[in-house]
Design an enzyme around this catalytic site. Structure first.
Site, PDB file in Angstrom:
ATOM      1  CG  HIS A  39     -12.146  -3.104   1.608  1.00 10.03           C
ATOM      2  ND1 HIS A  39     -11.686  -4.037   0.906  1.00 10.03           N
ATOM      3  CD2 HIS A  39     -10.882  -2.656   2.166  1.00 10.03           C
ATOM      4  CE1 HIS A  39     -10.426  -4.408   0.817  1.00 10.03           C
ATOM      5  NE2 HIS A  39      -9.887  -3.094   1.276  1.00 10.03           N
ATOM      6  CD  GLU A  68      -6.759  -4.871  -0.730  1.00 11.71           C
ATOM      7  OE1 GLU A  68      -6.103  -3.778  -0.479  1.00 11.71           O
ATOM      8  OE2 GLU A  68      -7.609  -5.322   0.065  1.00 11.71           O
ATOM      9  CG  HIS A 112      -1.857  -1.127   1.405  1.00 13.41           C
ATOM     10  ND1 HIS A 112      -1.365  -2.472   1.673  1.00 13.41           N
ATOM     11  CD2 HIS A 112      -3.143  -1.204   1.114  1.00 13.41           C
ATOM     12  CE1 HIS A 112      -2.391  -3.143   1.502  1.00 13.41           C
ATOM     13  NE2 HIS A 112      -3.419  -2.650   1.215  1.00 13.41           N
TER      14      HIS A 112
HETATM   15  C1  DHB Z   1      -8.748  -0.898   5.485  1.00 20.67           C
HETATM   16  C2  DHB Z   1      -8.863  -2.020   4.489  1.00 20.67           C
HETATM   17  C3  DHB Z   1      -7.453  -2.287   3.515  1.00 20.67           C
HETATM   18  O1  DHB Z   1      -7.479  -3.258   2.875  1.00 20.67           O
HETATM   19  C4  DHB Z   1      -6.348  -1.403   3.746  1.00 20.67           C
HETATM   20  O2  DHB Z   1      -5.491  -1.893   3.087  1.00 20.67           O
HETATM   21  C5  DHB Z   1      -6.438  -0.370   4.652  1.00 20.67           C
HETATM   22  C6  DHB Z   1      -7.516  -0.113   5.697  1.00 20.67           C
HETATM   23  C7  DHB Z   1      -9.789  -0.733   6.278  1.00 20.67           C
HETATM   24  O3  DHB Z   1     -10.846  -1.658   6.455  1.00 20.67           O
HETATM   25  O4  DHB Z   1      -9.602   0.098   7.125  1.00 20.67           O
HETATM   26 FE    FE Z   2      -5.538  -3.166   1.336  1.00 18.98          FE
END
Ligand code: DHB
Ligand code: FE
Length: 285
Positions: free
Chosen positions: A193, A240, A59
């Site tokens: 997400h 992802e 990331h």
């Molecule tokens: C969140 C999820 C992720 O995949 C990430 O890389 C950073 C944060 C989250 O749910 O807050």
């Molecule tokens: Fe992530």
């Protein structure tokens, strides 16, 4: 020869790592998440591999926006947990397997997939949270790990189909390594997400569960799902999930072997902003 014994799939939410590191696993909110991994921790002890090939995404910690490899294989002897803003997680450093990683790079590149070879790299929550979920708090990870980073952060990102085919090339590479190593391939990230914009907070249980069903029973068909469907249905960060198709493509049935045994399946909402999904598939002899 080396062989692939199983594949493991799991989300990688950074707050899960923080909950573990700060001793919050017994709080009711987190207890429900970690309960889904009780089986898995015992399973990993009972089915300890010699090497884990861990597909994950960075990331913007190891790779800034200056250099963005689509697929990067970690060939170093060790990898240090990255500083992600809260500071590096207090988890063990990751020991690599340079010989097997180099062999895989050689084989997969000759098999027409372009990989970036990375001889020095820090690893972020994308890699350390799945290890923590499967191992709990520990002074050392159970075996060497080969980090395999996929760009799902900056467009253009690879398609599910390309990831699925890459998994097949990784299987050919591992099975041509001249040492009887038991290797697990892990696919991580997801599930639905979205962390940004007007749809931030999006979760899609129906999509996630259908994805798990199809990943088990129809990975080839699932691999043809266009990238726009991931974003529409699972949110911008739901993309992802294409990484799970790399691990699934490495399983024996895809090359004409027996269907895998579903050793464990878990789904839970919420963990931070994410739906948590988890599967363990075993190759059957
Ligand atoms: C969140 C999820 C992720 O995949 C990430 O890389 C950073 C944060 C989250 O749910 O807050
Ligand atoms: Fe992530």
């Amino acid at each position: 020869m080396a062989s692939i014994t199983a594949s493991v799939y799991t989300s990688h939410v950074p707050a899960i790592g923080a909950a573990l590191d700060l001793g919050k696993t017994h709080e009711p909110y987190w207890q429900k998440v970690f309960a889904g991994y009780e089986f898995s921790k015992q399973w990993l002890k009972d089915n300890r591999p010699d090497v884990i090939f861990l597909v994950y995404n960075d990331h913007a910690n190891a790779f800034s926006l200056e250099i963005i490899p689509t697929f990067a294989i970690g060939t170093a002897a060790e990898f240090t947990p990255a500083d992600e803003g809260w500071g590096p997680r207090p988890v063990p450093k990751v020991i690599g397997h340079p010989e097997l990683a180099s062999h895989i790079a050689q084989s997969v590149i000759q098999d027409d997939f372009d990989l970036t070879i990375v001889n020095r790299m820090d690893v972020d929550h994308g890699l350390t949270v799945p290890l923590s979920l499967m191992c709990g708090k520990t002074g050392a990870w159970p075996c060497p790990v080969i980090p395999f980073a996929v760009n799902v952060v900056q467009y253009p990102v690879p398609s599910g189909q390309r990831c699925f085919r890459l998994g097949q090339a990784i299987r050919r590479a591992i099975e041509s390594y001249d040492e009887p190593l038991k290797v697990q391939v892990w696919g991580t990230g997801g599930m639905s997400h979205q962390l940004q914009g007007p749809r931030a907070g999006l979760i899609n249980r129906e999509f996630d569960n259908a994805f798990l069903d199809r990943l088990i029973a129809d990975p080839e068909g699932l691999s043809r799902m266009p990238h726009i469907d991931y974003v529409r249905e699972a949110g911008s960060e739901g993309i992802e999930l294409v990484m799970w198709l790399i691990a699934r493509g490495a399983m024996a049935d895809v090359a004409g072997g027996r269907p895998p045994k579903v050793a464990h399946r878990f789904y839970h909402v919420p963990a931070s902003n994410t739906a948590v999904g988890h599967l363990i598939l075993e190759n059957q002899r």
